[in-house]
Design a protein around this motif. Sequence first.
Motif, PDB file in Angstrom:
ATOM      1  N   LEU A   1      37.112  79.015  70.895  1.00 25.85           N
ATOM      2  CA  LEU A   1      35.660  79.153  71.077  1.00 25.85           C
ATOM      3  C   LEU A   1      34.911  78.729  69.819  1.00 25.85           C
ATOM      4  CD1 LEU A   1      35.670  82.655  72.815  1.00 25.85           C
ATOM      5  CD2 LEU A   1      35.297  80.435  73.907  1.00 25.85           C
ATOM      6  N   PRO A   2      33.674  78.273  69.956  1.00 27.25           N
ATOM      7  CA  PRO A   2      32.887  77.899  68.772  1.00 27.25           C
ATOM      8  C   PRO A   2      32.580  79.139  67.917  1.00 27.25           C
ATOM      9  CG  PRO A   2      31.639  77.502  70.816  1.00 27.25           C
ATOM     10  CD  PRO A   2      32.973  78.030  71.202  1.00 27.25           C
ATOM     11  N   ASP A   3      32.391  78.921  66.628  1.00 30.53           N
ATOM     12  CA  ASP A   3      32.096  80.027  65.703  1.00 30.53           C
ATOM     13  C   ASP A   3      30.887  80.838  66.143  1.00 30.53           C
ATOM     14  OD1 ASP A   3      34.234  79.298  64.154  1.00 30.53           O
ATOM     15  OD2 ASP A   3      33.031  78.188  62.688  1.00 30.53           O
ATOM     16  N   SER A   4      29.937  80.207  66.791  1.00 27.43           N
ATOM     17  CA  SER A   4      28.704  80.885  67.185  1.00 27.43           C
ATOM     18  C   SER A   4      28.864  81.787  68.411  1.00 27.43           C
ATOM     19  CB  SER A   4      27.609  79.853  67.464  1.00 27.43           C
ATOM     20  OG  SER A   4      28.029  78.981  68.507  1.00 27.43           O
ATOM     21  N   ASP A   5      29.960  81.661  69.133  1.00 23.03           N
ATOM     22  CA  ASP A   5      30.188  82.452  70.338  1.00 23.03           C
ATOM     23  C   ASP A   5      30.662  83.855  69.944  1.00 23.03           C
ATOM     24  OD1 ASP A   5      31.155  83.614  72.732  1.00 23.03           O
ATOM     25  OD2 ASP A   5      31.696  81.650  73.533  1.00 23.03           O
ATOM     26  N   PRO A   6      29.954  84.908  70.337  1.00 26.80           N
ATOM     27  CA  PRO A   6      30.364  86.269  69.972  1.00 26.80           C
ATOM     28  C   PRO A   6      31.734  86.664  70.552  1.00 26.80           C
ATOM     29  CG  PRO A   6      28.393  86.306  71.370  1.00 26.80           C
ATOM     30  CD  PRO A   6      28.719  84.876  71.098  1.00 26.80           C
ATOM     31  N   LYS A   7      32.156  86.011  71.625  1.00 27.36           N
ATOM     32  CA  LYS A   7      33.466  86.310  72.197  1.00 27.36           C
ATOM     33  C   LYS A   7      34.596  85.865  71.264  1.00 27.36           C
ATOM     34  CE  LYS A   7      32.008  86.137  77.011  1.00 27.36           C
ATOM     35  NZ  LYS A   7      32.127  85.422  78.279  1.00 27.36           N
ATOM     36  N   ARG A   8      34.297  84.888  70.408  1.00 25.32           N
ATOM     37  CA  ARG A   8      35.304  84.430  69.452  1.00 25.32           C
ATOM     38  C   ARG A   8      35.731  85.576  68.546  1.00 25.32           C
ATOM     39  NH1 ARG A   8      37.207  79.797  66.635  1.00 25.32           N
ATOM     40  NH2 ARG A   8      37.640  80.273  64.461  1.00 25.32           N
ATOM     41  N   ALA A   9      34.754  86.239  67.940  1.00 28.00           N
ATOM     42  CA  ALA A   9      35.060  87.354  67.034  1.00 28.00           C
ATOM     43  C   ALA A   9      35.748  88.493  67.771  1.00 28.00           C
ATOM     44  CB  ALA A   9      33.788  87.842  66.351  1.00 28.00           C
ATOM     45  N   THR A  10      35.288  88.774  68.971  1.00 28.32           N
ATOM     46  CA  THR A  10      35.888  89.854  69.768  1.00 28.32           C
ATOM     47  C   THR A  10      37.357  89.569  70.056  1.00 28.32           C
ATOM     48  OG1 THR A  10      33.753  90.329  70.791  1.00 28.32           O
ATOM     49  CG2 THR A  10      35.710  91.134  71.941  1.00 28.32           C
ATOM     50  N   ASN A  11      37.659  88.350  70.490  1.00 24.87           N
ATOM     51  CA  ASN A  11      39.044  87.987  70.801  1.00 24.87           C
ATOM     52  C   ASN A  11      39.921  87.934  69.555  1.00 24.87           C
ATOM     53  OD1 ASN A  11      39.020  87.726  73.678  1.00 24.87           O
ATOM     54  ND2 ASN A  11      37.807  85.879  73.430  1.00 24.87           N
ATOM     55  N   LEU A  12      39.377  87.443  68.452  1.00 25.11           N
ATOM     56  CA  LEU A  12      40.166  87.389  67.222  1.00 25.11           C
ATOM     57  C   LEU A  12      40.444  88.798  66.689  1.00 25.11           C
ATOM     58  CD1 LEU A  12      38.678  84.247  65.452  1.00 25.11           C
ATOM     59  CD2 LEU A  12      40.842  84.459  66.702  1.00 25.11           C
ATOM     60  N   LYS A  13      39.475  89.702  66.810  1.00 25.23           N
ATOM     61  CA  LYS A  13      39.706  91.097  66.399  1.00 25.23           C
ATOM     62  C   LYS A  13      40.788  91.723  67.270  1.00 25.23           C
ATOM     63  CE  LYS A  13      35.130  92.038  64.543  1.00 25.23           C
ATOM     64  NZ  LYS A  13      33.839  92.716  64.759  1.00 25.23           N
ATOM     65  N   GLU A  14      40.755  91.429  68.554  1.00 27.55           N
ATOM     66  CA  GLU A  14      41.781  91.964  69.459  1.00 27.55           C
ATOM     67  C   GLU A  14      43.149  91.364  69.131  1.00 27.55           C
ATOM     68  OE1 GLU A  14      43.089  94.700  71.963  1.00 27.55           O
ATOM     69  OE2 GLU A  14      40.973  94.510  71.457  1.00 27.55           O
TER      70      GLU A  14
ATOM     71  N   ALA B   1      54.894  86.647  64.299  1.00 24.90           N
ATOM     72  CA  ALA B   1      53.731  87.510  64.530  1.00 24.90           C
ATOM     73  C   ALA B   1      52.969  87.741  63.229  1.00 24.90           C
ATOM     74  CB  ALA B   1      54.162  88.834  65.142  1.00 24.90           C
ATOM     75  N   LEU B   2      53.697  87.944  62.120  1.00 23.03           N
ATOM     76  CA  LEU B   2      53.030  88.113  60.829  1.00 23.03           C
ATOM     77  C   LEU B   2      52.269  86.850  60.433  1.00 23.03           C
ATOM     78  CD1 LEU B   2      55.688  89.971  58.628  1.00 23.03           C
ATOM     79  CD2 LEU B   2      53.546  90.889  59.541  1.00 23.03           C
ATOM     80  N   TRP B   3      52.868  85.697  60.662  1.00 17.97           N
ATOM     81  CA  TRP B   3      52.214  84.443  60.324  1.00 17.97           C
ATOM     82  C   TRP B   3      50.960  84.256  61.169  1.00 17.97           C
ATOM     83  CZ3 TRP B   3      50.779  79.744  62.315  1.00 17.97           C
ATOM     84  CH2 TRP B   3      50.517  78.741  61.392  1.00 17.97           C
ATOM     85  N   LYS B   4      51.071  84.527  62.460  1.00 19.21           N
ATOM     86  CA  LYS B   4      49.902  84.415  63.349  1.00 19.21           C
ATOM     87  C   LYS B   4      48.820  85.417  62.941  1.00 19.21           C
ATOM     88  CE  LYS B   4      51.778  81.522  66.385  1.00 19.21           C
ATOM     89  NZ  LYS B   4      51.545  80.107  66.305  1.00 19.21           N
ATOM     90  N   LEU B   5      49.240  86.612  62.556  1.00 14.20           N
ATOM     91  CA  LEU B   5      48.304  87.642  62.116  1.00 14.20           C
ATOM     92  C   LEU B   5      47.553  87.186  60.868  1.00 14.20           C
ATOM     93  CD1 LEU B   5      47.302  90.528  62.554  1.00 14.20           C
ATOM     94  CD2 LEU B   5      49.293  91.344  61.292  1.00 14.20           C
ATOM     95  N   ALA B   6      48.245  86.562  59.947  1.00 13.25           N
ATOM     96  CA  ALA B   6      47.607  86.069  58.727  1.00 13.25           C
ATOM     97  C   ALA B   6      46.595  84.969  59.021  1.00 13.25           C
ATOM     98  CB  ALA B   6      48.673  85.557  57.767  1.00 13.25           C
ATOM     99  N   ASN B   7      46.789  84.255  60.110  1.00 17.49           N
ATOM    100  CA  ASN B   7      45.890  83.164  60.465  1.00 17.49           C
ATOM    101  C   ASN B   7      44.813  83.541  61.477  1.00 17.49           C
ATOM    102  OD1 ASN B   7      46.919  80.735  58.995  1.00 17.49           O
ATOM    103  ND2 ASN B   7      48.793  81.433  59.952  1.00 17.49           N
ATOM    104  N   ALA B   8      44.802  84.803  61.892  1.00 20.99           N
ATOM    105  CA  ALA B   8      43.836  85.234  62.903  1.00 20.99           C
ATOM    106  C   ALA B   8      42.446  85.419  62.308  1.00 20.99           C
ATOM    107  CB  ALA B   8      44.297  86.524  63.565  1.00 20.99           C
TER     108      ALA B   8
END
Length: 161
Positions: free
Chosen positions: A120-133, A154-161
């Motif tokens: 999702l684009p940075d401006s989409d609020p769903k982006r932050a919601t999904n990345l936090k999840e 999983a640790l590598w993906k977590l570091a890049n989330a």
Amino acid sequence: MIGGVSHRCVLAVVAACWLAGGVVWAGPAEDLYEKGRYAMSVNNYPEAAEKFKELVERYPSSRITPSGRLMLGLAYIYTQKYAEAIAALKELQKPGVPEDLTESAGYYIGLSYLYLGSGLPDSDPKRATNLKEAVKTLSDFTKAYPQSKTFEDALWKLANA
């Protein structure tokens, strides 16, 4: 590698699903599972999703259904249907599901949230919601399954989330 998931991971999941519960291959549910598994093996993920979806809908009480649900989630990830993957995989986080399937589901749910948010684009609020999840889900996964084969990924993906 498709969608950040290696073919080796898919083969490991297929093998784990096959071994779960000493499944005996006989009957229409198992036939659908085998057709879905074959479609996965030849990279026909839409066909695989169709077969696994039919399996979980028509045979919800079959011993093979939890494994089919995990494979359905993977097929959805490969076809970039991350919300559908999350919905299918969350069903494996309920009591009574074999632990190895719950473990795999936790990892793939985290990946799905990560991919869903990253697309999702940075401006989409769903982006932050999904990345936090994604962060929450992957953090929970690494705490619950430090011996998992997918722990480092999983640790590598977590570091890049």
